[in-house]
Design a protein around this motif. Structure first.
Motif, PDB file in Angstrom:
ATOM      1  N   ASP A  28       0.827  -1.214   0.000  1.00  0.00           N
ATOM      2  CA  ASP A  28       0.000   0.000   0.000  1.00  0.00           C
ATOM      3  C   ASP A  28       0.862   1.264   0.000  1.00  0.00           C
ATOM      4  N   ALA A  29       1.964   1.225   0.740  1.00  0.00           N
ATOM      5  CA  ALA A  29       2.873   2.380   0.769  1.00  0.00           C
ATOM      6  C   ALA A  29       3.438   2.648  -0.617  1.00  0.00           C
ATOM      7  N   ALA A  30       3.858   1.594  -1.304  1.00  0.00           N
ATOM      8  CA  ALA A  30       4.389   1.756  -2.662  1.00  0.00           C
ATOM      9  C   ALA A  30       3.322   2.303  -3.591  1.00  0.00           C
ATOM     10  N   ALA A  31       2.110   1.772  -3.501  1.00  0.00           N
ATOM     11  CA  ALA A  31       1.029   2.230  -4.379  1.00  0.00           C
ATOM     12  C   ALA A  31       0.738   3.709  -4.164  1.00  0.00           C
ATOM     13  N   ARG A  32       0.687   4.142  -2.899  1.00  0.00           N
ATOM     14  CA  ARG A  32       0.444   5.569  -2.631  1.00  0.00           C
ATOM     15  C   ARG A  32       1.565   6.425  -3.208  1.00  0.00           C
ATOM     16  N   PHE A  33       2.788   5.980  -3.028  1.00  0.00           N
ATOM     17  CA  PHE A  33       3.933   6.736  -3.533  1.00  0.00           C
ATOM     18  C   PHE A  33       3.860   6.855  -5.052  1.00  0.00           C
ATOM     19  N   LEU A  34       3.592   5.760  -5.722  1.00  0.00           N
ATOM     20  CA  LEU A  34       3.566   5.758  -7.185  1.00  0.00           C
ATOM     21  C   LEU A  34       2.389   6.562  -7.732  1.00  0.00           C
ATOM     22  N   ARG A  35       1.249   6.469  -7.098  1.00  0.00           N
ATOM     23  CA  ARG A  35       0.089   7.244  -7.562  1.00  0.00           C
ATOM     24  C   ARG A  35       0.331   8.741  -7.423  1.00  0.00           C
ATOM     25  N   ALA A  36       1.097   9.135  -6.412  1.00  0.00           N
ATOM     26  CA  ALA A  36       1.436  10.550  -6.244  1.00  0.00           C
ATOM     27  C   ALA A  36       2.290  11.058  -7.407  1.00  0.00           C
ATOM     28  N   TYR A  37       2.940  10.141  -8.121  1.00  0.00           N
ATOM     29  CA  TYR A  37       3.716  10.492  -9.310  1.00  0.00           C
ATOM     30  C   TYR A  37       2.922  10.300 -10.596  1.00  0.00           C
ATOM     31  N   GLY A  38       1.647  10.026 -10.451  1.00  0.00           N
ATOM     32  CA  GLY A  38       0.797   9.899 -11.622  1.00  0.00           C
ATOM     33  C   GLY A  38       0.743   8.526 -12.244  1.00  0.00           C
ATOM     34  N   TRP A  39       1.284   7.520 -11.575  1.00  0.00           N
ATOM     35  CA  TRP A  39       1.232   6.168 -12.112  1.00  0.00           C
ATOM     36  C   TRP A  39      -0.180   5.619 -11.996  1.00  0.00           C
ATOM     37  N   GLY A  40      -0.646   4.963 -13.056  1.00  0.00           N
ATOM     38  CA  GLY A  40      -1.977   4.381 -13.080  1.00  0.00           C
ATOM     39  C   GLY A  40      -1.991   2.940 -12.610  1.00  0.00           C
ATOM     40  N   THR A  41      -3.194   2.382 -12.557  1.00  0.00           N
ATOM     41  CA  THR A  41      -3.399   1.036 -12.030  1.00  0.00           C
ATOM     42  C   THR A  41      -2.584  -0.015 -12.771  1.00  0.00           C
TER      43      THR A  41
END
Length: 197
Positions: free
Chosen positions: A79-92
């Motif tokens: 979950d931490a990685a997903a939040r970090f990546l989404r903050a950079y605009g990474w999609g699902t």
């Protein structure tokens, strides 16, 4: 072998280095290098190196105090990685393989069927903690990784972090799981590597 040279890799490395135990950080970098070596030996030429690196980097981030939430440490790290990546605009589509790689990295047989990122991150972990025979087969790669990112009491550090979290929050050691096995074999004050490791 150099690490991927992108802004998100640099920023993620700075972030994870700041929140996890130094031994966990070095283990994460070795996991990437050894996973890449396993992919190379398998003849894989199209693995997403950036995604593998980010998965390896965050795979034990759930042991960090800042990510010590109610779920198992593997899920908290995912979950931490997903939040970090989404903050950079990474999609699902980009985030999900990384989430799966992290959440499943202590689960035998499943990561190997979930694509290259989960497969080779799991392989990197297996080489780090594997049998003498497996480590001997990767001896040169292990020596190179450990010369760059030294290994010191990794098992004791990791088991201590995971067990202490689970003792404080028993739901983090749900059955069956690797953490539950560690807790079951835990003997307070007994030095050395937990038999369930």
């Amino acid at each position: 072998m150099p690490l991927p040279a992108t802004r998100i890799v640099d920023d993620a490395a700075d972030h994870v280095r700041a929140v996890v135990h130094p031994e966990i950080y070095r283990h994460s970098l070795r996991t990437y290098l050894l996973g890449m070596e396993a992919a190379r030996r398998d003849g894989v030429t199209d693995i997403d190196e950036e995604s593998l690196f980010l998965a390896a980097l965050f795979h034990d981030s759930g042991t960090a105090p800042v990510y010590n939430g109610p779920a198992r440490f593997e899920i908290e790290g995912a979950d931490a990685a997903a939040r970090f990546l989404r903050a950079y605009g990474w999609g699902t589509a980009k985030v999900d393989p990384i989430w799966e790689a992290i959440a499943l990295h202590t689960t035998p047989e499943i990561p190997e069927r979930r694509g290259m990122v989960p497969r080779y991150m799991r392989k990197g972990v297996q080489i780090e903690f594997g049998s003498a025979q497996l480590r001997e087969s990767f001896a040169e790669a292990i020596e190179a990784a450990e010369s760059q990112y030294p290994r010191e009491c990794l098992e004791e550090v990791l088991q201590g972090l995971v067990i202490n979290q689970a003792l404080a929050r028993p739901q983090k050691a749900s059955q069956p799981s690797w953490v539950a096995d560690l807790v079951r074999h835990h003997r307070p004050g007994q030095p050395g590597i937990n038999p369930a490791f």
